[in-house]
Design a protein around this motif. Structure first.
Motif, PDB file in Angstrom:
ATOM      1  N   SER A 178       0.799  -1.232   0.000  1.00 36.10           N
ATOM      2  CA  SER A 178       0.000   0.000   0.000  1.00 36.10           C
ATOM      3  C   SER A 178       0.830   1.279   0.000  1.00 36.10           C
ATOM      4  CB  SER A 178      -0.998   0.014   1.161  1.00 36.10           C
ATOM      5  OG  SER A 178      -0.354  -0.266   2.373  1.00 36.10           O
ATOM      6  N   VAL A 179       2.057   1.220   0.537  1.00 38.90           N
ATOM      7  CA  VAL A 179       2.895   2.431   0.528  1.00 38.90           C
ATOM      8  C   VAL A 179       3.241   2.770  -0.927  1.00 38.90           C
ATOM      9  CG1 VAL A 179       5.202   3.309   1.118  1.00 38.90           C
ATOM     10  CG2 VAL A 179       3.809   2.179   2.855  1.00 38.90           C
ATOM     11  N   GLY A 180       3.001   4.010  -1.304  1.00 42.25           N
ATOM     12  CA  GLY A 180       3.239   4.435  -2.694  1.00 42.25           C
ATOM     13  C   GLY A 180       2.026   4.197  -3.588  1.00 42.25           C
ATOM     14  N   LYS A 181       1.016   3.489  -3.054  1.00 43.36           N
ATOM     15  CA  LYS A 181      -0.193   3.207  -3.845  1.00 43.36           C
ATOM     16  C   LYS A 181      -1.413   3.951  -3.290  1.00 43.36           C
ATOM     17  CE  LYS A 181       1.716  -0.375  -6.214  1.00 43.36           C
ATOM     18  NZ  LYS A 181       3.054  -0.311  -5.649  1.00 43.36           N
ATOM     19  N   GLU A 249       8.485   9.773  -3.821  1.00 41.77           N
ATOM     20  CA  GLU A 249       8.040  11.117  -4.241  1.00 41.77           C
ATOM     21  C   GLU A 249       7.270  11.013  -5.570  1.00 41.77           C
ATOM     22  OE1 GLU A 249      11.270  14.075  -4.682  1.00 41.77           O
ATOM     23  OE2 GLU A 249      10.251  14.619  -6.540  1.00 41.77           O
ATOM     24  N   LEU A 250       7.840  10.279  -6.517  1.00 41.36           N
ATOM     25  CA  LEU A 250       7.191  10.150  -7.835  1.00 41.36           C
ATOM     26  C   LEU A 250       5.853   9.418  -7.715  1.00 41.36           C
ATOM     27  CD1 LEU A 250      10.287   9.198 -10.019  1.00 41.36           C
ATOM     28  CD2 LEU A 250       9.030  11.364 -10.082  1.00 41.36           C
ATOM     29  N   HIS A 254       2.275  11.224  -8.906  1.00 38.40           N
ATOM     30  CA  HIS A 254       1.445  10.761 -10.029  1.00 38.40           C
ATOM     31  C   HIS A 254       0.317   9.839  -9.587  1.00 38.40           C
ATOM     32  CE1 HIS A 254       4.410  12.541 -12.629  1.00 38.40           C
ATOM     33  NE2 HIS A 254       5.368  11.838 -12.058  1.00 38.40           N
ATOM     34  N   LEU A 255       0.090   9.778  -8.288  1.00 39.63           N
ATOM     35  CA  LEU A 255      -0.824   8.757  -7.744  1.00 39.63           C
ATOM     36  C   LEU A 255      -2.194   8.728  -8.425  1.00 39.63           C
ATOM     37  CD1 LEU A 255      -0.758   6.694  -5.280  1.00 39.63           C
ATOM     38  CD2 LEU A 255      -2.207   8.334  -4.151  1.00 39.63           C
ATOM     39  N   THR A 260      -6.118   5.945 -11.704  1.00 41.81           N
ATOM     40  CA  THR A 260      -7.280   5.950 -12.598  1.00 41.81           C
ATOM     41  C   THR A 260      -7.027   5.011 -13.782  1.00 41.81           C
ATOM     42  OG1 THR A 260      -7.631   8.223 -11.967  1.00 41.81           O
ATOM     43  CG2 THR A 260      -8.768   7.504 -13.947  1.00 41.81           C
ATOM     44  N   HIS A 261      -5.834   5.105 -14.353  1.00 40.57           N
ATOM     45  CA  HIS A 261      -5.496   4.259 -15.504  1.00 40.57           C
ATOM     46  C   HIS A 261      -5.498   2.782 -15.101  1.00 40.57           C
ATOM     47  CE1 HIS A 261      -3.426   2.695 -19.028  1.00 40.57           C
ATOM     48  NE2 HIS A 261      -2.549   2.135 -18.222  1.00 40.57           N
TER      49      HIS A 261
END
Ligand code: PLP
Length: 373
Positions: A178-181, A249-250, A254-255, A260-261
């Motif tokens: 879940s981290v980064g998601k 960070e990235l 762009h989360l 969505t994609h």
């Protein structure tokens, strides 16, 4: 068609911006423990990465410790909860990653009480059962992951954490998937310890982090130096740590667009599979699974199933059945065994896990290949 990679729950490609930053850092070779300028600049890279990661996750910098991977982090927390806090019982679930299950079972052999929370028919944890276990007042560590790496099932992190608080248990969450998601604000989450791993969010392998909520302190397991304030000895790898910070960070930058994609692609994949391979069923309630992991049972015979991953690999498609560490074993998944009935378990399952660079064309090719199988 180029190679198709649909195994992002196992690991992700490293983003070019991350490689670029890591390469810059690799060229500065100072040892962060040295007091001269080479060492000081390496140290300052580590500390600014710590601040950056802490800010992204809503933590204090001192609550984040760096290590080599989430397996190390999970082991450290579980071992030290027993040794540092005198925990005499661990409550976990049989759906955990082996990086949690194995250390938990190791303590069980040494006399620590271990109890597993029941799993409901849709793969959700039975929190009523968790509460009944917690009512038995005993120094307890609850170790329950946020998102399952095989099924994508999302556990109720806040519900679990609140129960732990109510009954005075420590709560450790494996948050690798879940981290980064998902946006995460550790200051507000009822979680005492958590782990994450850079290679799951487009960072390098060999870089992990542990969160220990202040003012809790875990004693070190690895001794031999003052790195990480003495909690994790061993010369740090500044390029890995900087790469992890950049990747995180990235991920958060762009989360929303990526989510969505990916969400639409997951939906499309399930629809296409069900249209072209009637009888395909998702494992785990799709409403309660994460947007980037799809685990399905396929209407294929056992003999076709046994060679399925190999056959897909021959067609340049990389997917897996469960966790990467078990993919080659041919053993049934210990996670699916927790909630599928015998008939469902007999069907071959695959895990498709997506990233933002996957396309509908890739899914069409996967579905066509599976249909021909
Ligand atoms: N926990 C979960 C949920 C995972 O998915 C993984 C990796 O597959 C791990 C732990 C282990 O992570 P690492 O590869 O950083 O040791």
């Amino acid at each position: 068609m180029n190679k198709i990679y649909l195994d992002h729950a196992a690991t992700t490609y490293v983003k070019p911006e991350v490689i670029e930053e890591m390469t810059q850092v690799l060229m500065q070779f100072g040892n962060p423990s040295s007091t001269h300028s080479f060492g000081r600049s390496a140290k300052s890279l580590i500390e600014s990465s710590r601040k950056q990661i802490a800010a992204l996750l809503g933590a204090k910098a001192k609550e984040i410790l760096f290590n080599s991977c989430a397996t190390e982090g999970n082991n450290w927390i579980i071992h030290q909860a027993v040794k540092s806090f005198g925990v005499t019982r661990i409550i976990s679930s049989e759906m955990e990653h082996h990086a949690v299950l194995y250390p938990v079972k190791a303590w069980q052999k040494q006399g620590i009480a271990v109890e597993f929370v029941k799993v409901l028919a849709d793969g959700q944890l039975d929190l009523v059962h968790l509460e009944s276990l917690l009512q038995n007042n005993q120094p307890t560590l609850v170790s329950l992951m946020h998102i399952n790496n095989e099924t994508g099932i999302i556990n109720d992190l806040v519900g679990i954490g609140n129960l732990c608080k109510q009954y005075g248990a420590y709560y450790h969450a494996d948050m690798v998937q879940s981290v980064g998601k998902y946006p995460i604000n550790l200051a507000e989450l009822p979680v005492d310890f958590m782990v994450a791993s850079a290679h799951k969010f487009h960072g390098p392998k060999g870089a992990g982090l542990v969160y220990v909520k202040s003012p809790l302190v875990l004693q070190p397991t690895i001794l031999g130096g003052e790195q990480e304030k003495g909690y994790r000895a061993g010369t740090e790898a500044p390029h890995q740590i900087v790469g992890m910070a950049k990747a995180l960070e990235l991920s958060y930058e762009h989360l929303e667009a990526e989510r969505t994609h990916i969400q639409a692609l997951k939906q499309y994949t399930l629809e296409q599979l069900q249209q072209h391979l009637p009888g395909t069923e998702p494992n785990g309630n799709p409403e309660m699974t994460t947007y980037n992991i799809l685990n399905v049972r396929l209407p294929l015979s056992a003999e076709k199933a046994s060679m399925l991953l190999f056959a897909l690999d021959m067609k340049s498609i990389a997917i897996s059945r469960g966790s990467a560490c078990q993919s080659g074993s041919g053993k049934p998944s210990h996670v699916l065994a927790c909630f599928l009935n015998e008939e469902q378990r007999a069907k071959p399952n695959i895990r498709i896990s997506f990233a933002e660079n996957n396309t509908k064309e890739e899914i069409d090719y996967l579905v066509a290949t599976l249909t021909e199988a």
